[in-house]
Design an enzyme around this catalytic site. Sequence first.
Site, PDB file in Angstrom:
ATOM      1  N   TYR A 227       3.686 -52.746 -31.819  1.00  0.00           N
ATOM      2  CA  TYR A 227       2.368 -52.408 -31.275  1.00  0.00           C
ATOM      3  C   TYR A 227       1.970 -53.502 -30.402  1.00  0.00           C
ATOM      4  O   TYR A 227       1.474 -53.424 -29.179  1.00  0.00           O
ATOM      5  CB  TYR A 227       1.407 -52.111 -32.337  1.00  0.00           C
ATOM      6  CG  TYR A 227       0.019 -51.559 -31.726  1.00  0.00           C
ATOM      7  CD1 TYR A 227       0.158 -50.146 -31.095  1.00  0.00           C
ATOM      8  CD2 TYR A 227      -1.036 -52.337 -31.719  1.00  0.00           C
ATOM      9  CE1 TYR A 227      -0.979 -49.742 -30.872  1.00  0.00           C
ATOM     10  CE2 TYR A 227      -2.181 -51.688 -31.095  1.00  0.00           C
ATOM     11  CZ  TYR A 227      -2.389 -50.466 -30.740  1.00  0.00           C
ATOM     12  OH  TYR A 227      -3.649 -50.067 -30.322  1.00  0.00           O
TER      13      TYR A 227
ATOM     14  N   PHE B 136     -11.803 -49.854 -32.607  1.00  0.00           N
ATOM     15  CA  PHE B 136     -12.616 -48.707 -32.326  1.00  0.00           C
ATOM     16  C   PHE B 136     -12.328 -47.268 -33.360  1.00  0.00           C
ATOM     17  O   PHE B 136     -11.266 -47.376 -34.029  1.00  0.00           O
ATOM     18  CB  PHE B 136     -12.214 -48.042 -30.731  1.00  0.00           C
ATOM     19  CG  PHE B 136     -12.967 -48.668 -29.793  1.00  0.00           C
ATOM     20  CD1 PHE B 136     -14.029 -47.813 -29.249  1.00  0.00           C
ATOM     21  CD2 PHE B 136     -13.029 -50.067 -29.683  1.00  0.00           C
ATOM     22  CE1 PHE B 136     -14.981 -48.308 -28.224  1.00  0.00           C
ATOM     23  CE2 PHE B 136     -13.920 -50.520 -28.810  1.00  0.00           C
ATOM     24  CZ  PHE B 136     -14.938 -49.752 -28.028  1.00  0.00           C
TER      25      PHE B 136
ATOM     26  N   THR C 158     -10.867 -44.530 -33.563  1.00  0.00           N
ATOM     27  CA  THR C 158     -10.171 -43.610 -33.169  1.00  0.00           C
ATOM     28  C   THR C 158      -9.113 -42.641 -34.202  1.00  0.00           C
ATOM     29  O   THR C 158      -9.097 -43.062 -35.436  1.00  0.00           O
ATOM     30  CB  THR C 158      -8.957 -44.455 -32.127  1.00  0.00           C
ATOM     31  OG1 THR C 158      -8.353 -45.310 -33.291  1.00  0.00           O
ATOM     32  CG2 THR C 158      -9.458 -45.128 -31.083  1.00  0.00           C
TER      33      THR C 158
END
Length: 187
Positions: A93, A126, A128
């Site tokens: 990532y 965030f 998400t």
Amino acid sequence: MATARAAHGPARILVSCAGIDTPGRIVGRDRLAAPLEDFVRVVSVNLIGTYNVLRLAAAHMRALDPLESGERGVIVNTASVVGYEGQVGHTAYAASKAGIIGMTLPAARELSRSGIRVNTIAPGLFDTPMMRRLPEEAREALGASVPFPRRLGKPEEYAELVVHIIRNAMMNGEVVRLDGAIRLPPV
């Protein structure tokens, strides 16, 4: 692109938000190397997917007549603060998001000749769908780790920054951290 154009008209704005993660250590506790396929999958979706959409949108935008300002389009990619401060177990990532950060300026320089601006947003923590996979208690603890405001970011805050980038013609080739001043620990 042709399908989108037929349905909505010419595309002058692209917001790219590819993001998957397959956590895992390079060498696991079992002393075995991580499966290469996991790394390839994350980089393929996040980095190569972002580049692919960028190149297709740029080709489409380049063929458009310029607006009065000379602009043909705006591309906003999504990286992550993990691209700056990668964490243990999230190498793929981190690499994929660092790649998006790294391609922002050269893409902006190349495409500005055609009146196309390229910017990237690097969000912190965030709310998400990827974050919603965690238990509520873990999400609350992560939100509390943000210096200010002490919570997870809201999707509409990300959207507000996208709108600002689109409206501000001087925003070009920039990576903007949107993270409440968080700096992620290695873990």
